[in-house]
Design an enzyme around this catalytic site. Structure first.
Site, short mmCIF file in Angstrom:
data_model
loop_
_atom_site.label_atom_id
_atom_site.label_comp_id
_atom_site.label_asym_id
_atom_site.label_seq_id
_atom_site.Cartn_x
_atom_site.Cartn_y
_atom_site.Cartn_z
N ASP A 82 0.85 -1.17 0.00
CA ASP A 82 0.00 0.00 0.00
C ASP A 82 0.90 1.24 0.00
O ASP A 82 2.11 1.15 0.15
CB ASP A 82 -0.97 -0.04 1.20
CG ASP A 82 -2.22 0.78 0.95
OD1 ASP A 82 -3.23 0.55 1.61
OD2 ASP A 82 -2.17 1.66 0.04
C1 GLC Z 1 -4.32 4.24 -0.49
C2 GLC Z 1 -5.21 3.10 -0.03
C3 GLC Z 1 -5.31 1.98 -1.03
C4 GLC Z 1 -5.18 2.54 -2.44
C5 GLC Z 1 -3.77 3.05 -2.59
C6 GLC Z 1 -3.54 3.70 -3.96
O1 GLC Z 1 -3.63 4.76 0.60
O2 GLC Z 1 -4.94 2.53 1.24
O3 GLC Z 1 -6.57 1.33 -0.81
O4 GLC Z 1 -5.44 1.54 -3.39
O5 GLC Z 1 -3.41 3.97 -1.56
O6 GLC Z 1 -4.33 4.84 -4.08
#
Ligand code: GLC
Length: 719
Positions: free
Chosen positions: A258
């Protein structure tokens, strides 16, 4: 391309190029674009823009024009590696359907799949190759803002929702990513990014099954989560991300972190340096580091000094190239990016019809004393902050635009063909307590016979980084509702929210409550159709509605405890003393998992079992008669629950094991059956095996998890 060709591409890469292939930053970090969707803090340190151009994938491109431009300019720079574009397409791309927790309330997998297919179709023409969806974190605590993205509190059904979304994305032409692996939804106290502590048993029983279920639909990617789990960041749990995910489950796709989560292992106090973060991550088989610089900075060095093997890195690079290859990007690097087709299909009338139906089936009629459906001749007034608001498409709205949505006022006036009186009365935002417009709204409402109060939670107050410690409707809205109630008119609440809000303070004032979640681009039309009976409510809530924030987490598949409270009253109001409960609150939720009313009326009778004992290897059929005793045709979600009464590891009082959507005309009756086998009864016993234990079981059937018919049977070893 053949795998051997891919391996040759990997072998030809320098260590730095391999590290960049495993690094992902938002494209706006180097191809600046004001309108880009930002989903996290930037943390790319001193990586040069030249290097960023060589990264193998990106996220959050603002549009297809940018994708085409970046791909062209990469080629001009002599970078012939295909450029894979990822994006959070969570509940629609430009035509937005209800937030996932609402879609889950439809209990309609074909509809969920069709909507995901629509989203994928709009997205692929605008340059998106992969979506960071489905999110299938099990959720039980409505204080957590991301319950809006989930499939709810039941592991079986949440997994089914995730599977349907994957089928839809694949049918629509994009790849997808199961997230957030694992257990992110168990954030302590519902506080965003907070610690999770989940026993091995609860992981196996509740928090892992949804991710496992999604593997049945061959997702291309998994995303590792932010949360500390049992004292370690998830990438520190090789027994989960390697032994379970890769070896036991056999997932051979791409694992991405993430946003910034690799380098955040320093904040967690798990790694002392970025270099250590890189080592831990690569040894856990993390293929792509999203939005932090440790792979670029340290992988070459870690290889050169012999701390990690180049083969380990090559495995990760190969998985990324295999993903690009699976998407045909070596033969057609543009893939589906086609701006002409994008403009043809996006926000089409067909798309609007689909998402309107999705909103109609996702709304949950929580209460109705007969006030709904409205008659067109009724003299109504639309009151409240969301009566004429277009900010109803929910967060994670991708390219959705609020101005393209239909407000409740617009939907109702379109349906009636006439204007209706409307007043906001107050704001719907947190911490905005201005009461100055309440009396004008009350005055306007006083001229109506039926007040439709559109209240709840603003879309920006749920989603990522929007946990709440008090999930009641805001104080100023409660004041507005109380004032409207003094008019002694019929009062219907239309409630918006990305989570189950606490409605106890206002429920008593309402003749009807229609929970519309965040309904998307066609929200106003769908709500109007439901209010006037052009569509009949059929949604069933996939999360329990707490009576008070203090009950959180509250969920249906809980345990009896050694001192069950029989009368479900607060102790101070007559609740059984010395039993499980509160002095000041009931144990039960205000509305239970699976609850949802209709304008039809469904009665269940004659639950019968084909046998009283089930032998291993045999099967038992449960049958029930469901009758629509109302005057309106409608759809019912028949729910089947089981309870293993005595087990080597205590079992929940109820577990959803199946459901069936049925349509019954007024007066029509159907017999519904459900087959139970030994497989239905299996769980991880005290010995750790996945098995069914002989003994007494109860089967429940009903239109929600509380009001059920019940019958008992025994699982036996012999015939
Ligand atoms: C965000 C979220 C995740 C998302 C990623 C890309 O912080 O936690 O669900 O897909 O970053 O945007």
């Amino acid at each position: 391309m053949e795998e051997k060709d891919l391996k040759q591409l990997v072998a030809a890469m320098s260590l730095e190029e391999k590290a960049l292939q495993l690094t992902q930053f938002p494209v706006y970090e180097w191809e600046g674009h004001a309108s880009a969707v930002v989903t996290g803090m930037s943390n790319y340190g001193n990586i040069s823009c030249d290097d960023l151009w060589k990264s193998g994938t990106t996220l959050n491109a603002p549009d297809g024009e940018t994708v085409l431009s970046v791909r062209r300019r990469r080629r001009e720079k002599g970078i012939d590696d295909p450029f894979l574009v990822m994006f959070d397409v969570i509940h629609g791309y430009r035509t937005i359907y209800p937030v996932p927790v609402a879609m889950a309330c439809s209990f309609h997998t074909e509809l969920i799949e069709d909507c995901a297919c629509l989203a994928a179709t709009e997205a692929k023409y605008d340059g998106v190759d992969l979506t960071f969806s489905p999110m299938v974190d099990l959720v039980r605590d409505a204080r957590w803002g991301r319950v809006m993205e989930s499939g709810g509190e039941d592991p079986y059904w949440s997994g089914e929702v995730g599977k349907a979304m994957i089928r839809g994305y694949h049918r629509g032409g994009i790849a997808c990513c199961v997230k957030h692996f694992a257990g992110y939804g168990a954030a302590e106290a519902g506080r965003e990014y907070n610690t999770t502590d989940i026993s091995e048993r609860n992981l196996r029983e509740y928090y892992l099954p949804t991710y496992r279920a999604c593997l049945e639909e061959d997702p291309e990617m998994f995303m590792s989560s932010f949360n500390l789990l049992n004292g370690k960041p998830i990438l520190g749990h090789k027994e989960i991300v390697v032994d379970l995910l890769r070896k036991e489950w056999g997932f051979d796709g791409v694992l991405i972190s993430d946003y910034g989560a690799v380098d955040e292992m320093r904040n967690h106090g798990y790694c002392a340096t970025g270099k250590e973060c890189a080592r831990v991550a690569i040894e856990s088989g993390l293929d792509i580091e999203m939005a932090s610089p440790d792979y670029v900075r340290y992988l070459p060095e870690l290889i050169r000094e012999g701390t990690i093997s180049e083969e380990k890195v090559d495995e990760c690079v190969l998985r990324v190239l295999k993903l690009k290859n699976k998407l045909g990007m070596y033969e057609a690097p543009e893939r589906y990016t086609d701006l002409k087709k994008r403009d043809e299909v996006t926000l089409s009338e067909e798309a609007r019809v689909l998402v309107r139906r999705a909103a109609e089936e996702s709304c949950v009629l929580l209460k109705n004393n007969g006030a709904l459906p409205l008659k067109e001749e009724e003299n109504i007034a639309l009151i409240g902050p969301f009566a004429d608001s277009k900010e109803i498409i929910g967060t994670w709205q991708a390219m959705g635009r609020c101005e393209e949505s239909v407000s409740v006022k617009e939907g109702v006036e379109h349906l009636l063909g006439r204007e209706v009186p409307c007043a906001g009365g107050c704001s719907g935002m947190l911490f905005s307590g201005d009461e100055s417009a309440i009396e004008d709204a009350v005055k306007l409402a006083s001229r109506a016979d039926h007040i439709i109060a559109c209240v709840g939670e603003h879309m920006s107050n749920s989603g990522e980084a929007h946990a709440r410690a008090d999930i009641r409707i805001t104080k100023v809205q409660r004041k507005l509702i109380e004032r409207l109630y003094t008019l002694r008119k019929k009062l219907t609440l239309v409630v918006f929210g990305g989570r189950p809000l606490v409605l106890s303070d206002v429920e008593k004032y309402a003749d009807a409550i229609l929970y519309v979640w965040q309904p998307g681009t066609e929200g106003g039309n769908a709500i109007a159709n439901l209010l006037y009976g052009k569509a009949v409510p059929c949604g069933k809530t996939v999360m329990s509605f707490p009576r008070s924030t203090g009950q959180c987490p509250v969920y249906y598949n809980c345990f009896a405890t050694g001192r069950p409270r029989k009368n479900d009253l607060p102790t101070m109001l007559g609740g059984d003393s010395w039993t499980t409960g509160y002095d000041d609150e009931c144990n039960s939720p205000l509305y239970p998992f699976g609850h949802g009313l209709s304008y039809a009326k469904f009665e269940y009778e004659e639950l019968r079992l084909s046998r009283e004992t089930l032998a291993r290897g045999g099967k038992l059929t449960a049958r029930v008669k469901v009758k629509n005793v109302g005057s309106v045709d409608g759809t019912e979600i028949v729910q089947w629950y089981l309870h293993d009464e005595f087990a080597s590891v205590v079992r929940p009082l109820k577990e959803l094991k199946g459901y069936e959507r049925i349509f019954l005309k007024a007066g029509e009756e159907k017999e519904i059956s459900f087959t139970i086998t030994e497989e239905t009864l299996k769980y991880y016993t005290d010995s750790g095996e996945y098995a069914a234990e002989t003994g007494a079981f109860e089967v429940f059937v009903g239109g929600n998890s509380r009001d059920c018919l019940k019958a008992g049977f025994q699982l036996v070893d012999g015939e």
